[in-house]
Design an enzyme around this catalytic site. Sequence first.
Site, PDB file in Angstrom:
ATOM      1  N   GLU A 251      47.103  57.020  25.222  1.00  0.00           N
ATOM      2  CA  GLU A 251      46.137  57.896  25.938  1.00  0.00           C
ATOM      3  C   GLU A 251      44.752  57.104  26.212  1.00  0.00           C
ATOM      4  O   GLU A 251      44.579  56.141  25.271  1.00  0.00           O
ATOM      5  CB  GLU A 251      45.519  59.091  25.041  1.00  0.00           C
ATOM      6  CG  GLU A 251      46.386  60.060  24.724  1.00  0.00           C
ATOM      7  CD  GLU A 251      45.818  61.211  23.914  1.00  0.00           C
ATOM      8  OE1 GLU A 251      44.650  61.328  23.689  1.00  0.00           O
ATOM      9  OE2 GLU A 251      46.805  61.896  23.758  1.00  0.00           O
ATOM     10  N   LYS A 253      41.090  56.155  25.696  1.00  0.00           N
ATOM     11  CA  LYS A 253      39.969  56.399  24.605  1.00  0.00           C
ATOM     12  C   LYS A 253      38.626  56.546  25.448  1.00  0.00           C
ATOM     13  O   LYS A 253      38.311  55.625  26.014  1.00  0.00           O
ATOM     14  CB  LYS A 253      40.085  55.314  23.587  1.00  0.00           C
ATOM     15  CG  LYS A 253      38.955  55.518  22.524  1.00  0.00           C
ATOM     16  CD  LYS A 253      38.992  54.451  21.504  1.00  0.00           C
ATOM     17  CE  LYS A 253      38.417  54.857  20.208  1.00  0.00           C
ATOM     18  NZ  LYS A 253      37.030  55.052  20.160  1.00  0.00           N
ATOM     19  N   ARG A 258      33.429  63.298  19.823  1.00  0.00           N
ATOM     20  CA  ARG A 258      34.583  64.012  19.529  1.00  0.00           C
ATOM     21  C   ARG A 258      33.956  65.458  19.118  1.00  0.00           C
ATOM     22  O   ARG A 258      32.911  65.806  18.813  1.00  0.00           O
ATOM     23  CB  ARG A 258      34.965  63.473  18.250  1.00  0.00           C
ATOM     24  CG  ARG A 258      36.301  64.269  17.761  1.00  0.00           C
ATOM     25  CD  ARG A 258      37.127  63.549  17.692  1.00  0.00           C
ATOM     26  NE  ARG A 258      38.404  63.937  17.000  1.00  0.00           N
ATOM     27  CZ  ARG A 258      39.371  63.344  15.969  1.00  0.00           C
ATOM     28  NH1 ARG A 258      38.587  62.060  16.027  1.00  0.00           N
ATOM     29  NH2 ARG A 258      40.281  63.643  15.629  1.00  0.00           N
ATOM     30  N   GLU A 303      37.127  64.854  23.678  1.00  0.00           N
ATOM     31  CA  GLU A 303      35.979  63.909  23.803  1.00  0.00           C
ATOM     32  C   GLU A 303      34.845  64.255  24.985  1.00  0.00           C
ATOM     33  O   GLU A 303      35.499  64.662  26.187  1.00  0.00           O
ATOM     34  CB  GLU A 303      36.432  62.507  24.161  1.00  0.00           C
ATOM     35  CG  GLU A 303      35.146  61.436  23.930  1.00  0.00           C
ATOM     36  CD  GLU A 303      35.245  60.919  22.489  1.00  0.00           C
ATOM     37  OE1 GLU A 303      35.776  61.501  21.458  1.00  0.00           O
ATOM     38  OE2 GLU A 303      34.535  59.936  22.201  1.00  0.00           O
ATOM     39  N   PHE A 342      42.243  66.629  24.244  1.00  0.00           N
ATOM     40  CA  PHE A 342      43.419  65.973  23.868  1.00  0.00           C
ATOM     41  C   PHE A 342      44.295  66.442  22.653  1.00  0.00           C
ATOM     42  O   PHE A 342      45.496  66.015  22.316  1.00  0.00           O
ATOM     43  CB  PHE A 342      43.257  64.433  23.593  1.00  0.00           C
ATOM     44  CG  PHE A 342      42.133  64.099  22.550  1.00  0.00           C
ATOM     45  CD1 PHE A 342      42.303  64.269  21.268  1.00  0.00           C
ATOM     46  CD2 PHE A 342      41.121  63.512  22.932  1.00  0.00           C
ATOM     47  CE1 PHE A 342      41.177  64.273  20.334  1.00  0.00           C
ATOM     48  CE2 PHE A 342      39.785  63.327  22.193  1.00  0.00           C
ATOM     49  CZ  PHE A 342      39.942  63.764  20.687  1.00  0.00           C
ATOM     50  N   ARG A 418      42.810  59.313   7.502  1.00  0.00           N
ATOM     51  CA  ARG A 418      42.812  58.197   8.580  1.00  0.00           C
ATOM     52  C   ARG A 418      44.134  57.435   8.205  1.00  0.00           C
ATOM     53  O   ARG A 418      44.258  56.431   7.496  1.00  0.00           O
ATOM     54  CB  ARG A 418      41.519  57.198   8.130  1.00  0.00           C
ATOM     55  CG  ARG A 418      41.345  56.051   9.161  1.00  0.00           C
ATOM     56  CD  ARG A 418      40.328  55.045   8.993  1.00  0.00           C
ATOM     57  NE  ARG A 418      38.939  55.934   8.962  1.00  0.00           N
ATOM     58  CZ  ARG A 418      38.286  56.040  10.091  1.00  0.00           C
ATOM     59  NH1 ARG A 418      38.831  55.673  11.112  1.00  0.00           N
ATOM     60  NH2 ARG A 418      37.017  56.450  10.124  1.00  0.00           N
ATOM     61  N   LYS A 424      43.592  53.157  17.281  1.00  0.00           N
ATOM     62  CA  LYS A 424      42.770  52.974  18.382  1.00  0.00           C
ATOM     63  C   LYS A 424      42.924  51.529  18.746  1.00  0.00           C
ATOM     64  O   LYS A 424      42.815  50.500  17.762  1.00  0.00           O
ATOM     65  CB  LYS A 424      41.422  53.268  18.139  1.00  0.00           C
ATOM     66  CG  LYS A 424      40.867  52.494  16.869  1.00  0.00           C
ATOM     67  CD  LYS A 424      39.252  53.624  16.398  1.00  0.00           C
ATOM     68  CE  LYS A 424      38.952  53.070  14.829  1.00  0.00           C
ATOM     69  NZ  LYS A 424      37.662  53.664  14.345  1.00  0.00           N
TER      70      LYS A 424
HETATM   71  P1  AMP Z   1      37.606  57.155  14.901  1.00  0.00           P
HETATM   72  O1  AMP Z   1      36.372  57.617  14.991  1.00  0.00           O
HETATM   73  O2  AMP Z   1      37.458  55.575  14.225  1.00  0.00           O
HETATM   74  O3  AMP Z   1      38.741  57.818  14.380  1.00  0.00           O
HETATM   75  O4  AMP Z   1      38.251  56.454  16.390  1.00  0.00           O
HETATM   76  C1  AMP Z   1      38.706  57.601  17.021  1.00  0.00           C
HETATM   77  C2  AMP Z   1      37.483  58.316  18.060  1.00  0.00           C
HETATM   78  O5  AMP Z   1      37.776  57.809  19.340  1.00  0.00           O
HETATM   79  C3  AMP Z   1      37.571  59.691  17.665  1.00  0.00           C
HETATM   80  O6  AMP Z   1      36.684  59.981  16.681  1.00  0.00           O
HETATM   81  C4  AMP Z   1      37.089  60.166  19.246  1.00  0.00           C
HETATM   82  O7  AMP Z   1      35.869  60.422  18.937  1.00  0.00           O
HETATM   83  C5  AMP Z   1      37.338  58.988  19.994  1.00  0.00           C
HETATM   84  N1  AMP Z   1      38.333  59.216  21.184  1.00  0.00           N
HETATM   85  C6  AMP Z   1      38.110  59.091  22.522  1.00  0.00           C
HETATM   86  N2  AMP Z   1      39.041  59.299  23.182  1.00  0.00           N
HETATM   87  C7  AMP Z   1      40.225  59.758  22.391  1.00  0.00           C
HETATM   88  C8  AMP Z   1      41.504  60.262  22.476  1.00  0.00           C
HETATM   89  N3  AMP Z   1      42.210  60.222  23.531  1.00  0.00           N
HETATM   90  N4  AMP Z   1      42.292  60.739  21.269  1.00  0.00           N
HETATM   91  C9  AMP Z   1      41.538  60.575  20.343  1.00  0.00           C
HETATM   92  N5  AMP Z   1      40.048  60.403  19.989  1.00  0.00           N
HETATM   93  C10 AMP Z   1      39.658  59.775  20.885  1.00  0.00           C
END
Ligand code: AMP
Length: 558
Positions: A251, A253, A258, A303, A342, A418, A424
């Site tokens: 997907e 990002k 979030r 998001e 999402f 996690r 990502k």
């Molecule tokens: P992290 O915060 O390090 O877990 O990185 C993932 C973050 O990317 C999530 O917390 C979301 O805020 C953001 N995000 C952006 N687009 C997406 C997506 N399509 N799916 C999941 N997370 C997303």
Amino acid sequence: MTKTSYTKLVEVYEKISNTSSRLEKRDIISDFLKEIKETDPEITYDITLLLQGKIFPPWSDKEMGISTQLIIKSLSKLLGEKTKTIEDKLATVGDMGEITQELVKNNKQVTFFKVPLTVTKVISNLRKTESITGSNSQNKKLNFILELYTSATPLEAKYITRTITEKLRIGVGEGTLVDAIAQAYNMDKEIIDKAYMLSNDLGEVAIRAQESEQSVKNLTITPGKPIKPMLAQLSPGIKESINEMEHVICETKYDGIRVQIHHYDGKTKIFTRRLENVTNALPEVVEYIEEALPNKDFIVEGEVIATKDNKPISFQYILQRVKRKYDIEKMREKIPLKVFLFDVLFFDKPIAEKPLGERRKLLNEIVTPSNNVELSTMKIVTPLNYIEAEELFTWSIDAGHEGIMFKDITSPYSPGKRGKNMLKYKPVRETLDCVITGGTYGKGKRAKFFGSYLLSLYDEKTGDYKTLVHAATGMDDEMLASLTERMEKLVITRAEQQVTFKPEVILEVAYSEIVESNEYETGYSLRFPAIKGLRDDIGLDQVDTISKLQQMIELQNN
Ligand code: AMP
């Protein structure tokens, strides 16, 4: 049934603080929970909260709203001590709990009759402070705490203060509590852990465990109670990630915040990844969601991004929107928002444990997309068509988004974890400009050169440099040689292979993530550091600072 005295709980706090062994802490809590089950089972919920230093569960947006200043004021009133004297003590001792204990102990005003405090009395007085608002609210709050301090022993007073300031300092984490609950009620830790993940409420888990295993197993995700979001790990690369997961939802990002959106009893609430309720700051998101989804109970995740002319703009703007308390209508015009959904975790019934593929299919069915709410752009990829993930990546970047995500199509939603089921992948890595303060000679062919440099940031508070990371990759042979020659002139001390340098040369270092570390003086370090090059174009006064580091951490965590 007896009414459990607050002293009983305070004794448990003290016992827990007096051991550093996690297992002993677990045993003390487990024994206490067993005892409570026999003597006063109705307070199990409150006890579990109080053992976490909380009076409301983590999913609740209720707060006591009592400042340290108000505690100082109430102690001053009660004990006839000047507020200034108490403030000075706080400046030296640092722990308001210890100070409270000492003040109550030295109290010369004799109280002839003290009503012993019960656990229920303490928590209910503290909870009452939450609902007090308006003009005289601080004074009314003060009365509730004064009533507690008046009856408290010095040790009780210490923990009342620590509970109010939300700094219990007994060294008990969620993990220990989960273990203690499992042990107390003789259940598998996995069962307790799962129930906690889905409910985000250890008190509720404990009560149900007190009842039966089936009751714990029935506990599930509920609209209105936000749960910790599932987190993503870094992807090592597009091809590698797809090979590993095999069947992947890939997907876009988005670069926003979030949101976990709950709809129940006809109301919509929006929570951030830290479970803060930001519904009031984002009124149009509520409208968009209510238009896009049927009026049933649901939890969806997505998001929210800030836009201009319907194109994504910097993450900074959405931060401004979320933090805003006033003039929200004005902001709404200035910074328009768009939602990309999402995931769906609840729709009429809990579905967080169903495979992602099923959840995403349901999301497609229930959402009517509009200009304001869309589903995240996605492709299903396998190692055979990984090229499509590369195409999506290029498309996402060109469209102004942040990168792509890889999600295992078979995976359930794992709150707060996690793991490897969600990755990502971002193209640009953040960089910091650091000064070189140390170095280590290389090995073999590189033994004459500094193969790794210790990099530091400027601490504005102390006026010196604090170490952050060792960086070794990114230098070609020419840079290795020329930088060594330059650095040899700046050596201050040598100890075997290691040297320290006079801070003078600045390097730009790229990294993938800032992580906590007790190995370096900043308390942090960088994952996958790579030297990008020299910053001879800037002076020492422009070396990045500890506060810049803090900012980067904040950005990273949003
Ligand atoms: P992290 O915060 O390090 O877990 O990185 C993932 C973050 O990317 C999530 O917390 C979301 O805020 C953001 N995000 C952006 N687009 C997406 C997506 N399509 N799916 C999941 N997370 C997303």
